[in-house]
Design an enzyme around this catalytic site. Structure first.
Site: not given
Length: 363
Positions: A23, A175, A178
């Protein structure tokens, strides 16, 4: 010895190889949080990997941290992501949407409702954040009430359902750095309710989010990304950090998630611990992994899949280049985020394939 080019069964899907597109926030979404006009092209170009994990998508207005990041909680978001997912599937790829609630890494200028960020506790990270008005200090967040924590868990579950509705094959719970990581970190979480204090309490939010997402879309469509060694953004899990992550991974293992995705910094000891604790797929990301190490963690059995970020950003045909031992395009940080002065394609969909480069040289 397992090869990175071999197929793999992940949950309910069959991957054509063990490469994963990590990502990567690109900050190129429309102002309403729908994917930008070139998103389907960008993701479709790179869909030769077994699994694409999208950039972080906020599950709610409160979850947005940065400008021009996409969401996955409105009808418009679902319609926009449907085009992206179709482009990936058309090339034989599969896609999980990453659910990213930024928590305290936010600014009112960056959110649709222009409200103060939310977090486990009212502790600012001591950092600046990019806004369309330039770099600004991140304000002190508002601490979530116990009831609001439950509502936030529900936001994750709702957005996971919307991701599946848009045609995604699953979701990855973010996880690292943030909101979930902020609950884990003693430097960001000084709560005195059931979500603060002990290892078990600080891990509770992550576990409840996973449980809620699984209840909505199924464990075999759910993954989670963690990083025991991450220490940015003012986050410190304390000396009990290794024990906290071993506990968290063991509890998540009981839920039957499709995978854990580890962003690894530091010694490999904890990776070997996870390999013993975790009974399903492990995706491993080593920031700045040298080219000569591609596939080594799979060959050794430490991981089942390997994820790549900047290499994938700059090389839409990354797998073909690896197979042919061809040189890689390079990407600099200056093209990572937002539309570039040269146009929306610059640093996004204009990286040449090896074939295009070779044709250009022979023209």
């Amino acid at each position: 010895m397992t090869d990175i080019h071999s197929p793999f069964t992940l949950g309910r899907i069959e991957l054509q190889n063990r490469f994963v597109m990590a990502p990567m926030t690109r900050a190129r979404a429309n102002a309403d949080g729908t994917p930008g006009p070139l998103a389907a092209t960008y993701y479709g170009q790179r869909a030769g990997v077994g699994l694409t994990i999208t950039e972080g998508t906020q599950p709610s207005d409160d979850g947005q941290g940065y400008p021009m990041t996409p969401g996955i909680y409105t009808d418009a978001h679902v319609a926009g992501w449907h085009e992206v997912n179709e482009a990936i599937h058309a090339r034989g790829g599969h896609v999980f949407h990453q659910l990213m609630h930024a928590g305290r890494m936010s600014h009112p200028d960056n959110t649709p409702h222009h409200r103060q960020g939310v977090a486990p506790s009212a502790i600012a990270p001591g950092e600046q954040i990019y806004t369309l008005g330039g770099m600004k200090d991140i304000p002190v967040p508002r601490a979530l009430t116990t009831e609001e924590v439950a509502a936030t868990v529900a936001d994750y579950a709702y957005s996971a359902g919307r991701a599946i509705e848009s045609g995604a094959d699953g979701v990855e719970i973010h996880g690292v750095a943030y909101l979930i990581h902020q609950f884990l970190a003693s430097s960001a979480n000084t709560r005195t309710d059931r979500y603060g204090g002990s290892i078990e309490n600080r891990a509770r939010f992550a576990i409840e989010v996973a449980q809620a997402v699984i209840a909505g879309i199924g464990a075999d469509r759910t993954g989670i990304r963690l990083s025991p060694g991450f220490a940015g953004f003012g986050l410190n899990v304390g000396p009990e950090g290794p024990d906290l992550f071993r506990y968290l991974v063991a509890e998540l293992d009981k839920l039957g998630l499709a995978y854990i995705h580890i962003v690894h910094y530091g010694a490999d000891e904890i990776l070997h611990d996870f390999r013993r604790i975790w009974n399903r797929a492990i995706i491993l990301n080593r920031p700045a992994r040298p080219r000569e190490d591609i596939g080594k963690d799979i060959a050794s059995g430490l991981a089942d899949l390997e994820s790549y970020g900047a290499h994938m950003l700059a090389n839409p045909d990354f797998i073909e280049r690896v197979l042919s031992d061809a040189p890689l395009n390079s990407a600099d940080h200056g093209v990572f985020f937002g539309n570039q002065p040269e146009g929306p394609e610059a640093g996004y969909t204009d990286f040449p394939t090896l074939k295009a480069q070779q044709e250009g040289m022979s023209a």
